[in-house]
Write a protein that holds these residues in place. Structure first.
Motif, PDB file in Angstrom:
ATOM      1  N   VAL A 146      21.565   8.772 -23.695  1.00  0.00           N
ATOM      2  CA  VAL A 146      19.959   8.638 -22.458  1.00  0.00           C
ATOM      3  C   VAL A 146      20.125  10.452 -21.764  1.00  0.00           C
ATOM      4  O   VAL A 146      19.163  11.134 -21.889  1.00  0.00           O
ATOM      5  N   VAL A 149      18.946  13.031 -24.857  1.00  0.00           N
ATOM      6  CA  VAL A 149      17.792  12.932 -25.334  1.00  0.00           C
ATOM      7  C   VAL A 149      17.298  12.750 -24.241  1.00  0.00           C
ATOM      8  O   VAL A 149      15.919  14.006 -24.780  1.00  0.00           O
ATOM      9  N   ARG A 150      17.181  13.075 -22.866  1.00  0.00           N
ATOM     10  CA  ARG A 150      16.372  13.375 -21.942  1.00  0.00           C
ATOM     11  C   ARG A 150      15.815  14.781 -21.402  1.00  0.00           C
ATOM     12  O   ARG A 150      14.861  15.610 -21.742  1.00  0.00           O
ATOM     13  N   ASP A 153      14.196  16.358 -24.645  1.00  0.00           N
ATOM     14  CA  ASP A 153      12.286  16.057 -24.778  1.00  0.00           C
ATOM     15  C   ASP A 153      12.350  17.748 -23.572  1.00  0.00           C
ATOM     16  O   ASP A 153      11.250  17.642 -24.060  1.00  0.00           O
ATOM     17  N   ARG A 188      24.874  -2.523 -34.080  1.00  0.00           N
ATOM     18  CA  ARG A 188      25.571  -2.891 -33.353  1.00  0.00           C
ATOM     19  C   ARG A 188      24.652  -3.457 -32.004  1.00  0.00           C
ATOM     20  O   ARG A 188      24.828  -4.082 -31.439  1.00  0.00           O
ATOM     21  N   GLY A 189      24.018  -2.381 -32.120  1.00  0.00           N
ATOM     22  CA  GLY A 189      22.745  -2.487 -30.645  1.00  0.00           C
ATOM     23  C   GLY A 189      23.613  -1.527 -29.333  1.00  0.00           C
ATOM     24  O   GLY A 189      23.202  -1.830 -28.687  1.00  0.00           O
ATOM     25  N   ASP A 190      24.894  -0.432 -29.728  1.00  0.00           N
ATOM     26  CA  ASP A 190      26.038  -0.869 -28.810  1.00  0.00           C
ATOM     27  C   ASP A 190      25.161   1.031 -28.389  1.00  0.00           C
ATOM     28  O   ASP A 190      26.063   2.016 -27.684  1.00  0.00           O
ATOM     29  N   MET A 191      24.176   1.411 -29.275  1.00  0.00           N
ATOM     30  CA  MET A 191      23.758   2.941 -29.638  1.00  0.00           C
ATOM     31  C   MET A 191      22.900   3.195 -29.626  1.00  0.00           C
ATOM     32  O   MET A 191      22.343   2.039 -30.204  1.00  0.00           O
ATOM     33  N   LEU A 192      21.857   3.731 -28.640  1.00  0.00           N
ATOM     34  CA  LEU A 192      20.605   4.210 -29.747  1.00  0.00           C
ATOM     35  C   LEU A 192      20.905   4.708 -31.465  1.00  0.00           C
ATOM     36  O   LEU A 192      21.406   5.557 -31.818  1.00  0.00           O
ATOM     37  N   ASP A 196      15.198   5.107 -32.684  1.00  0.00           N
ATOM     38  CA  ASP A 196      14.945   4.989 -31.513  1.00  0.00           C
ATOM     39  C   ASP A 196      14.857   6.203 -30.767  1.00  0.00           C
ATOM     40  O   ASP A 196      13.538   6.841 -30.361  1.00  0.00           O
ATOM     41  N   GLU A 199      11.615   8.228 -32.185  1.00  0.00           N
ATOM     42  CA  GLU A 199      10.703   7.628 -32.136  1.00  0.00           C
ATOM     43  C   GLU A 199      10.198   8.534 -29.836  1.00  0.00           C
ATOM     44  O   GLU A 199       8.959   8.653 -30.146  1.00  0.00           O
ATOM     45  N   ILE A 200      11.373   8.558 -29.572  1.00  0.00           N
ATOM     46  CA  ILE A 200      11.036   8.650 -28.720  1.00  0.00           C
ATOM     47  C   ILE A 200      10.567  10.389 -28.397  1.00  0.00           C
ATOM     48  O   ILE A 200       9.994  11.430 -27.769  1.00  0.00           O
ATOM     49  N   LEU A 201      11.517  11.445 -29.129  1.00  0.00           N
ATOM     50  CA  LEU A 201      11.712  12.798 -29.326  1.00  0.00           C
ATOM     51  C   LEU A 201      10.180  13.595 -30.096  1.00  0.00           C
ATOM     52  O   LEU A 201       9.841  13.839 -29.536  1.00  0.00           O
TER      53      LEU A 201
END
Lengths: 271, 98
Positions: A146, A149-150, A153, A188-192, A196, A199-201
């Motif tokens: 997180v 990624v922030r 951006d 496993r859904g433990d990491m972006l 993801d 899509e965000i950036l």
């Protein structure tokens, strides 16, 4: 026509310098004339990752302040002769960089090289702003996490507003380089996931560099990973990224460890 | 409720993704259009102040950038004529800017 590329991220420790060394070396290995510049005045490290730390005589600040000429400060790589580096100063502070001085040095480098790659310091202060100012293209290095990624951006916003190109009403070509990626943890859904972050950036993906021990091993010996372990997953990922950077269409994949006959027979060795 | 739900912990990546989407939508609106938003707020305040007194905090201007269109949200809380005795009423206006 020379291209100025900035490797940037906002956040520290995500792999800017590692990626600068690897991309620069990979471009030079494919025959391009390349210079990598360290903009982290006071905290230089590109010399260490390139293995040139004991050959530094003059640096970027010396050239800017007129104490040395550019050819005196450039260090030619001993392994790839089209690869050069311009170190940052370790003793001066970041105010030693002036916009006029940086513009002059970049201008001179553009006449000598095909690629001028600027390794940005972390943060959004003077050094980072000067490193991105002359860029035609940017590699935004991001971890699937997180805070990274922030910060990416934020940096993307600055590439669109605080560069010479932006001031002329032109665009800086932006590329996302996702580093330290763990495909299994993402699954496993433990990491972006890659999707993801994309899509965000919403900037195009240049490559996915998997987390690998080869990166630390390469930095331990002061050799870019594309030279030290060209067949390792990160090595291959950087070579693919460099092809895409030059406009070649390479299918996107996360390279995996190549397993030899012995390891196929006897399973994975214990890490 | 799933009897064996406690066996598998909820994956955290979707939470990260959602938090980032909300946070960045806000941060982009603030840093991306700060000048325009601030200027709009001042001008709106000036126009309204001609007719009745209004506290600065009662005017909210928000710009959300989207791919297809951006949304400009202006929220003005107008005190009722008898505001001295009653709590203030709400007036809101929303505009979609292409």
């Amino acid at each position: 026509m020379a291209k100025v590329l900035v490797v940037t991220s906002g956040k520290g420790g995500v792999g800017k310098t590692t990626s600068t060394a690897a991309l620069g070396a990979a471009l030079a290995q494919s025959g391009r004339n390349v210079v990598v510049i360290d903009f982290d005045v006071g905290l230089r490290n590109l010399d260490l990752l390139m293995g040139t730390e004991r050959r530094v005589v003059f640096d970027l600040v010396n050239v800017i302040q007129g104490e040395a000429r550019l050819p005196q400060a450039l260090i030619r790589d001993k392994r790839v002769d089209t690869l050069h580096m311009l170190p940052a100063s370790q003793t001066k502070d970041k105010d030693a960089l002036t916009p006029e001085g940086v513009a002059r040095v970049i201008g001179e480098l553009k006449e000598r090289f095909d690629w001028v790659i600027c390794d940005s310091p972390a943060g959004i202060e003077k050094g980072a702003m000067l490193a991105m100012y002359h860029a035609d293209a940017a590699v935004v290095v991001t971890n699937p996490e997180v805070s990274s990624v922030r910060d990416s951006d934020r940096i993307i916003g600055m590439l669109d507003s605080r560069t010479a190109r932006a001031e002329r009403g032109e665009r800086v070509e932006k590329h996302l380089l996702l580093t330290r990626y763990h495909p299994a943890r993402a699954l496993r859904g433990d990491m972006l996931k890659v999707e993801d972050v994309l899509e965000i950036l919403s900037i195009p993906l240049l490559g996915i560099i998997p987390e690998s021990e080869a990166v630390l091993a390469a930095s331990n010996v002061g050799t870019p990973v594309t030279l030290h372990a060209p067949d390792s997953p990160p090595g291959r990922a950087y070579f693919d990224a460099v092809k895409r950077l030059q406009g070649e269409a390479v299918p996107m994949a996360v390279p995996e460890e190549k397993r030899g006959l012995m390891s196929k027979l006897f399973g994975r060795r214990v890490a | 409720m799933n009897l064996f739900g406690f066996l598998k912990s909820r994956p955290s990546a979707p939470v990260a993704r959602e938090r980032l989407q909300i946070l960045l939508a806000h941060e982009r609106a603030v840093s991306g259009g700060s000048d325009l938003v601030a200027q709009l707020k001042e001008e709106i305040l000036a126009v309204i102040a001609k007719h009745f007194p209004l506290e600065r905090e009662k005017v909210q201007v928000k710009l959300d950038r989207g791919d297809a269109f951006s949304t400009l949200e202006i929220d003005i809380e107008v005190p009722s004529p008898t505001a001295a005795h009653k709590t203030a009423g709400n007036g809101g206006a929303k505009l979609a800017a292409p």
